[in-house]
Design a protein around this motif. Structure first.
Motif: not given
Lengths: 143, 153
Positions: A96-116, A118-122
């Protein structure tokens, strides 16, 4: 940059990586347009946005995608550890104008790949209570 | 004009070299609110094993977009930007982009698929160093709405 760098061996599926709230106003979109080179007027011109059928000026999907990944890079202790990052753009963020929008983000580990090593964060990314990014996933290399 | 499906499978040769400047990374990091020191502090970046400050994960879009312009900017391709919505994006990094990189991009139009009145256009930008070692892949899908003849726009 806060807290200890996560270690692959200590990560489990479901681990919470935190949350963040991002404020977006029109000036922020103009700044992103300039930095990214994406000058599509729907991201800064209300008249054009309404003309093409949008409820108003909307944030660049790539702004939202670029802003929320900071949570993951900071969690990993190295934004360069993000080796893969994808999303679908589910719903626009109306700014909007005037004003603001807000974006909320949260994350959690979705999988763990010990071999490569890496982890996938969702990531769950919402604005005004609605999901704006879908299948938002980052693959992160950890030691 | 609808999206021209004859462009599916096209490949565009590498354009001019994109030289990654510290100042550009600083500007982009600022725009997305990325305040990690590895984007701005060269000593911290070297201590972390990088040659120089590194780009935020989505910076590659800046380089990919330049290559995409060859395709979407071609009037015969039929990609009308007033009818485009960004549908999907994916970055795959072989390594982070860093200041001082000299990068070239080969653009592929991977698919043009009609789905429920939309044309789903998928492009793939393969970003490499000048001497051809892989740096990043950017896959982008645009949804292009069909034209509404009654509107006359």
């Amino acid at each position: 940059m806060t807290g200890a760098v996560p270690r692959l061996a200590e990560i489990a599926v479901g681990d919470d990586i935190g949350t963040r709230r991002i404020e977006v106003d029109r000036a922020r979109l103009v700044r992103y347009a300039g930095a990214s080179g994406d000058f599509n007027p729907i991201h800064w011109n209300e008249r054009v946005a309404v003309q093409v059928g949008l409820p108003g000026v909307i944030a660049h999907g790539m702004f939202t995608m670029g802003a929320v990944i900071g949570l993951v890079g900071d969690w990993a202790g190295d934004p360069g550890a993000v080796v893969d990052y994808q999303t679908r753009f589910a719903r626009p963020v109306v700014v909007p104008d005037p004003g603001s929008a807000f974006i909320e983000v949260s994350g959690a580990v979705g999988s763990v790949d010990a071999e490569s090593g890496t982890v996938r964060v969702d990531l769950v990314v919402t604005s005004g209570g609605s999901r704006v990014l879908a299948k938002c996933q980052a693959v992160v290399r950890l030691l | 004009m609808p999206v021209n499906s004859a462009y599916a499978g096209r490949e565009y040769p590498p354009g001019p070299v994109y030289e990654v400047a510290r100042e550009k990374l600083d500007e982009f990091a600022d725009a997305v609110g990325a305040d990690h020191p590895l984007h701005r502090d060269a000593d911290a970046a070297r201590a972390a094993g990088y040659p120089d400050v590194i780009a935020p994960p989505t910076f590659a879009v800046v380089i990919a977009q330049r290559a995409e312009e060859q395709y979407v900017g071609d009037p015969d391709a039929g990609v009308d930007f007033s009818r485009v919505v960004h549908a999907e994006e994916r970055f795959s990094h072989h390594r982070p982009i860093h200041a001082g990189d000299r990068l070239v991009t080969v653009l592929h139009v991977d698919a043009i698929v009609e789905r429920g009145g939309l044309s789903m256009v998928t492009t793939r930008a393969e970003i490499t160093t000048e001497d051809g070692s892989a740096v990043a892949r950017v896959v982008s899908t645009l949804a292009v709405r069909g034209s509404d003849p009654e509107v006359g726009a």
